[in-house]
Design an enzyme around this catalytic site. Structure first.
Site, PDB file in Angstrom:
ATOM      1  CG  HIS A   1      -0.217   0.175   2.538  1.00 33.26           C
ATOM      2  ND1 HIS A   1       0.275   1.392   2.999  1.00 33.26           N
ATOM      3  CD2 HIS A   1       0.122  -0.735   3.470  1.00 33.26           C
ATOM      4  CE1 HIS A   1       0.856   1.205   4.154  1.00 33.26           C
ATOM      5  NE2 HIS A   1       0.796  -0.058   4.460  1.00 33.26           N
TER       6      HIS A   1
ATOM      7  NE  ARG B   1      -1.518   0.354   6.776  1.00 30.68           N
ATOM      8  CZ  ARG B   1      -1.927  -0.137   7.933  1.00 30.68           C
ATOM      9  NH1 ARG B   1      -3.130   0.213   8.424  1.00 30.68           N
ATOM     10  NH2 ARG B   1      -1.180  -0.992   8.622  1.00 30.68           N
TER      11      ARG B   1
ATOM     12  CD  GLU C   1       2.563  -4.296   8.464  1.00 30.53           C
ATOM     13  OE1 GLU C   1       3.072  -3.487   7.676  1.00 30.53           O
ATOM     14  OE2 GLU C   1       2.958  -5.487   8.586  1.00 30.53           O
TER      15      GLU C   1
ATOM     16  CG  HIS D   1      -0.663  -4.309   5.258  1.00 30.09           C
ATOM     17  ND1 HIS D   1      -1.156  -3.065   5.598  1.00 30.09           N
ATOM     18  CD2 HIS D   1      -1.729  -5.065   4.904  1.00 30.09           C
ATOM     19  CE1 HIS D   1      -2.468  -3.072   5.486  1.00 30.09           C
ATOM     20  NE2 HIS D   1      -2.848  -4.250   5.058  1.00 30.09           N
TER      21      HIS D   1
END
Ligand code: 9JF
Length: 233
Positions: free
Chosen positions: A9, A60, A87, A179
């Site tokens: 991202h 995100r 993440e 992520h």
């Protein structure tokens, strides 16, 4: 021979403030949105034709994928969202910046954490500060309270094996927008990176990594599409 694109991202608000973000659902900055659109342009120019996409349940990454697909004219592609591509969870470090981390835990502890594969940060001791870490997108999930890189890998790998790899084995071309650490886990799996080397693997934001695979899902080639920002693999 399937093609797989990894897309980290674009810049988020807490990336800008150099804060540990983890499971906090922070959005993209305008720069991050522009990075996502640029990634879409690069993927379109690559000529690769994708069949399906995977991403996390964090805004995100979802918005990075959507903005890239929009740029590719491929907003119609099916997208599967799963928390196991989230993440890494930074536990009690969530929200802290560099100075706050060093002040709270000391430089020596930061030094150990930076290079460790299986040492998790402390658990979040005030979860009420970050309600989005346990909101209804995680209904029915036993969510982690903190994660080492090893623990992140241990929840990404089963998802890769059960939900993503079969699509590649069927010859589908996939985009995974995720992520830094969940993509590290996938890079470790695909490229056979040793435990001690994985903390040093950094996937750049907004620069798609295009990976060519053989029928056994072994890497036969890989390149970053924005070679003006080329990264050592
Ligand atoms: O403290 C950590 C850390 C702690 C626990 C798990 C993983 C990490 C980790 O991976 C890490 C850290 C610090 C820094 N650099 S830093 O000390 O300058 C720093 C600290 C805090 C926030 C952002 C910063 O840039 C890194 O580059 C890292 O990759």
């Amino acid at each position: 021979m399937p093609t797989l694109a990894f897309l980290r991202h674009g810049q988020s608000q807490w990336n800008l403030e150099n804060r540990f973000t983890g499971w906090m659902d922070v959005d993209l900055t305008e720069k991050g949105e522009a990075e996502a659109r640029r990634a879409g342009e690069l993927l379109k120019e690559s000529g690769a034709e994708f069949d399906a996409c995977f991403t996390s349940v964090q805004t995100r990454a979802i918005r990075t994928l959507n903005l890239a697909l929009e740029e590719m004219g491929e907003s119609w592609l099916p997208v599967t969202k799963d928390w196991r591509l989230n993440e890494r969870h930074y536990g009690g470090l969530t929200g802290l910046d560099k100075a706050e981390t060093a002040a709270k835990h000391g430089e020596e502890q930061v030094h150990i954490w930076r290079r460790s594969f299986d040492v998790p940060p402390p658990e979040l001791d005030d979860p009420e500060r970050f309600p989005s870490l346990s909101d209804r997108r995680y209904a029915g999930v036993t969510t982690p309270k903190t994660e080492s890189l090893k623990l992140t890998l241990e929840r990404v790998e089963p998802y890769w094996t059960a939900e993503i790899r079969p699509h590649l084995e069927q010859g589908q071309n996939l985009i995974i927008a995720a992520h830094g650490n969940s993509l590290r886990a996938l890079v470790k799996l695909l490229f056979g990176v040793a435990d001690e080397d994985i903390p040093g693997v950094e996937i750049p934001t907004g620069n798609p990594l295009l990976i060519e695979l053989d029928d056994q899902i072994r890497v036969t080639g890989a390149r970053y599409l924005d070679d003006s920002r080329a990264q050592p693999l």
